[in-house]
Design a protein around this motif. Sequence first.
Motif, mmCIF file in Angstrom:
data_model
loop_
_atom_site.group_PDB
_atom_site.id
_atom_site.type_symbol
_atom_site.label_atom_id
_atom_site.label_comp_id
_atom_site.label_asym_id
_atom_site.label_seq_id
_atom_site.Cartn_x
_atom_site.Cartn_y
_atom_site.Cartn_z
ATOM 1 N N GLU A 138 120.991 38.551 39.696
ATOM 2 C CA GLU A 138 121.838 37.704 38.867
ATOM 3 C C GLU A 138 122.584 36.693 39.709
ATOM 4 O O GLU A 138 122.965 36.964 40.850
ATOM 5 N N VAL A 139 122.797 35.522 39.129
ATOM 6 C CA VAL A 139 123.528 34.465 39.806
ATOM 7 C C VAL A 139 125.022 34.717 39.653
ATOM 8 O O VAL A 139 125.514 35.013 38.562
ATOM 9 N N SER A 140 125.765 34.643 40.776
ATOM 10 C CA SER A 140 127.223 34.778 40.730
ATOM 11 C C SER A 140 127.848 33.394 40.591
ATOM 12 O O SER A 140 127.487 32.465 41.316
ATOM 13 N N GLN A 141 128.762 33.260 39.666
ATOM 14 C CA GLN A 141 129.465 31.999 39.479
ATOM 15 C C GLN A 141 130.947 32.272 39.299
ATOM 16 O O GLN A 141 131.344 33.277 38.704
ATOM 17 N N ARG A 142 131.746 31.360 39.808
ATOM 18 C CA ARG A 142 133.191 31.488 39.605
ATOM 19 C C ARG A 142 133.533 31.355 38.135
ATOM 20 O O ARG A 142 132.977 30.545 37.413
ATOM 21 N N GLY A 187 134.584 41.907 45.659
ATOM 22 C CA GLY A 187 134.751 40.483 45.415
ATOM 23 C C GLY A 187 136.179 40.163 45.029
ATOM 24 O O GLY A 187 136.904 41.022 44.523
ATOM 25 N N PHE A 188 136.542 38.942 45.279
ATOM 26 C CA PHE A 188 137.928 38.506 45.063
ATOM 27 C C PHE A 188 137.924 37.188 44.284
ATOM 28 O O PHE A 188 138.454 36.167 44.728
ATOM 29 N N MET A 189 137.305 37.241 43.119
ATOM 30 C CA MET A 189 137.134 36.055 42.287
ATOM 31 C C MET A 189 138.438 35.283 42.112
ATOM 32 O O MET A 189 139.439 35.813 41.622
ATOM 33 N N SER A 213 127.846 36.051 50.928
ATOM 34 C CA SER A 213 127.936 35.159 49.772
ATOM 35 C C SER A 213 128.174 33.727 50.230
ATOM 36 O O SER A 213 128.955 33.482 51.154
ATOM 37 N N PRO A 214 127.530 32.753 49.595
ATOM 38 C CA PRO A 214 127.817 31.355 49.927
ATOM 39 C C PRO A 214 129.209 30.917 49.489
ATOM 40 O O PRO A 214 129.699 29.889 49.934
ATOM 41 N N GLU A 215 129.819 31.703 48.606
ATOM 42 C CA GLU A 215 131.166 31.375 48.138
ATOM 43 C C GLU A 215 131.964 32.679 48.035
ATOM 44 O O GLU A 215 131.861 33.414 47.057
ATOM 45 N N PHE A 216 132.757 32.964 49.050
ATOM 46 C CA PHE A 216 133.466 34.238 49.146
ATOM 47 C C PHE A 216 134.301 34.513 47.904
ATOM 48 O O PHE A 216 134.318 35.644 47.396
ATOM 49 N N PHE A 217 135.023 33.523 47.414
ATOM 50 C CA PHE A 217 135.923 33.735 46.279
ATOM 51 C C PHE A 217 135.227 33.509 44.932
ATOM 52 O O PHE A 217 135.893 33.313 43.917
ATOM 53 N N GLY A 218 133.902 33.551 44.936
ATOM 54 C CA GLY A 218 133.153 33.407 43.693
ATOM 55 C C GLY A 218 132.468 34.685 43.264
ATOM 56 O O GLY A 218 131.699 34.671 42.298
ATOM 57 N N LEU A 220 132.668 39.140 42.463
ATOM 58 C CA LEU A 220 133.324 39.978 41.455
ATOM 59 C C LEU A 220 134.841 39.819 41.478
ATOM 60 O O LEU A 220 135.425 39.538 42.523
ATOM 61 N N ASP A 221 135.482 40.048 40.347
ATOM 62 C CA ASP A 221 136.945 39.956 40.314
ATOM 63 C C ASP A 221 137.625 41.313 40.482
ATOM 64 O O ASP A 221 138.841 41.418 40.403
ATOM 65 N N HIS A 222 136.843 42.357 40.747
ATOM 66 C CA HIS A 222 137.411 43.694 40.917
ATOM 67 C C HIS A 222 138.463 43.701 42.022
ATOM 68 O O HIS A 222 139.552 44.257 41.868
ATOM 69 N N GLY A 223 138.150 43.075 43.155
ATOM 70 C CA GLY A 223 139.099 43.033 44.259
ATOM 71 C C GLY A 223 140.331 42.212 43.954
ATOM 72 O O GLY A 223 141.420 42.486 44.488
ATOM 73 N N THR A 224 140.192 41.204 43.121
ATOM 74 C CA THR A 224 141.349 40.408 42.701
ATOM 75 C C THR A 224 142.331 41.284 41.937
ATOM 76 O O THR A 224 143.542 41.251 42.176
ATOM 77 N N GLU A 225 141.801 42.083 41.026
ATOM 78 C CA GLU A 225 142.650 42.990 40.262
ATOM 79 C C GLU A 225 143.315 44.010 41.173
ATOM 80 O O GLU A 225 144.515 44.295 41.047
ATOM 81 N N VAL A 226 142.534 44.567 42.089
ATOM 82 C CA VAL A 226 143.066 45.549 43.038
ATOM 83 C C VAL A 226 144.188 44.936 43.870
ATOM 84 O O VAL A 226 145.273 45.514 44.022
ATOM 85 N N LEU A 227 143.933 43.764 44.426
ATOM 86 C CA LEU A 227 144.932 43.074 45.246
ATOM 87 C C LEU A 227 146.230 42.867 44.479
ATOM 88 O O LEU A 227 147.327 43.065 45.008
ATOM 89 N N SER A 228 146.112 42.485 43.212
ATOM 90 C CA SER A 228 147.305 42.133 42.433
ATOM 91 C C SER A 228 148.244 43.316 42.256
ATOM 92 O O SER A 228 149.468 43.133 42.194
#
Length: 460
Positions: A138-142, A187-189, A213-218, A220-228
Amino acid sequence: MKLTLRIVTAVALSLLATHVSAANERKAFPGGPCHLYRLQLQDKAGSPFSLERPEEFLSMKSLERRRRQGLQLDSTDLPVSQRYLGELSQRGLRVVSKSKWNNTVVVALPQPDDQGQLRDIPFVTEVTHLFSAPDTVEVSQREELMEQNLEKVPVDSRRQLTMLNLQRLHEAGYRGRGMTIAVLDGGFMNADRIPLLSNVRVVAHRDCVYPPSPEFFGELDHGTEVLSTMAMNRPDTMVGTAPEAQYILIRTEDGRSESLAEEDWWAAAAEYADSIGVDMLNSSLGYHHFDRSLGDHPYRELDGRTSICSRSASLLAGKGMILVASAGNEGLGSWKKINVPGDADNILTVGAVNEQCINTGFSSVGPSADGRVKPDIMAMGYHSAVVSGKGTLTTANGTSFSSPISCGAVACLWQSLPQLTAMQIIDLVRSSADRYEYPDNVFGYGIPDYWKALELGRQH
C-alpha cells in the motif's frame, strides 16, 4: 505491531472520510524483490575499536550516563567487526542493519538463499530468514491536517495524571526537564507540523526500517498519538505526562507488513538510542505472530532471552536506561499473553485499566515463560486522550497508550531523583504500586503512585 482499536470522538469522526481512496492505492515493493536474512557472527575479531577508547563509538552523554550510575562497558558495546563487514561486502552482500549487542547483521538479497550460501560463510554461525517482500504494498500518504474547535471536543486528559498521583510531581516542578526519551514506533504522521505539538521538544529522528521511508513524517500516526500522551504541553487543552522532556523519534515498524525483521529494526533503534545518550525508551510495539507465520514466537520463548528485541531490551537497564513497553492488546484473543519485548527482564511492562482503575479486557496478561510477574504495572489505556495524525484531539484504547503515559511519569520521577540508577527507579515504581504486596499476572504490581515513589526514593 498490534495496532490499537481506536475509539474517537464525534468531532474527529466527522473528519475521517477524506483520503479513503488513497489508502487503497498500491505500488511495487520499493527497490524491487527483497529477501532479508539475519546472520549471527561468531565473534568481533578484527575490530579497530577498544573498550579503552569508548568515545570512538559512544557519545559523551552516553558515557556520562554510565559513569553516573557506576556501570562498566563490556564486549557487547563494541561495534560489529569491520573486517567481517568488509568481507560481506566483497561477497556482494548488502548489509542493511546491524546489532553490536547481539553481534548480528541483516543482509538484503534480490533472490532467496535457496542454496544456503549464507551458511557457508566461515564467520557466520547461524542464518535466520526474516522477510520476503510482497509483490506490491500500500502507498503511504500524509493525512491532511484538520481544523477543529477545541472547546467542543469532549476529551479530558487529567485522569491520566491523577490516577498516578503524577500531578503532585508536576506541581513540584518535575515535568521531565533534562530527560531524553526515545519513542520507538511505526510512524509519526504530521508530528512535525501539527499545531498542538508545535512546542514539543523533538531533537532528532531516525528511520531504522529497510527500505527507509522517503517521507519520515508521512507514515503511520500511531507514534504521533503515543508521543502526544507524554509530550503535549497545552495547559488549556491537554498536558502530557512529561511535557518538558526532549524526544527522539525512531521508526522501527513497517506498517505494510508484519515480519521478524522488525525485531532487528527495534534492536538497532535501542542501540542508536544508547549511543546518543538517551535516558528512557518507550515501545508501544509487540510481536508474537508474523506474516505467513515466519518466525512466530511460541509462549515458551517469552523468557526475555530468546527474541532479539527482548534480548536487547533486557540489556538496557544494565547500560543505564529504562524501557517502558506495552504489554499488548491480546487479552480478548486466543493468544492472551504479553508480546515481546514485554517479556524482557529489568523493564517496565505496562497493562491497561479504564478510568475506574478496572483492567480492560484487551490488556495482555502474564506471566513470562520463566515465571516472572508480567505486566509490571498498569495505567490508563481506555479512552486515553491523544492527538491524532490529523492534528485532532481524540481518544484511543490500548496498552499502546498506557505505556507512554507511564514512561512520561517515570521520566518525571527520575528527574526528581537523579542520583538513582535505572534499576533503582524501576524498583521504586513497582514498590509504589497498589498491589505490590500481592502481585498477579493481570495487574502485575498494580497502579503506581509516583508521589509515593518520590518519597520512597528520598530515603535512599
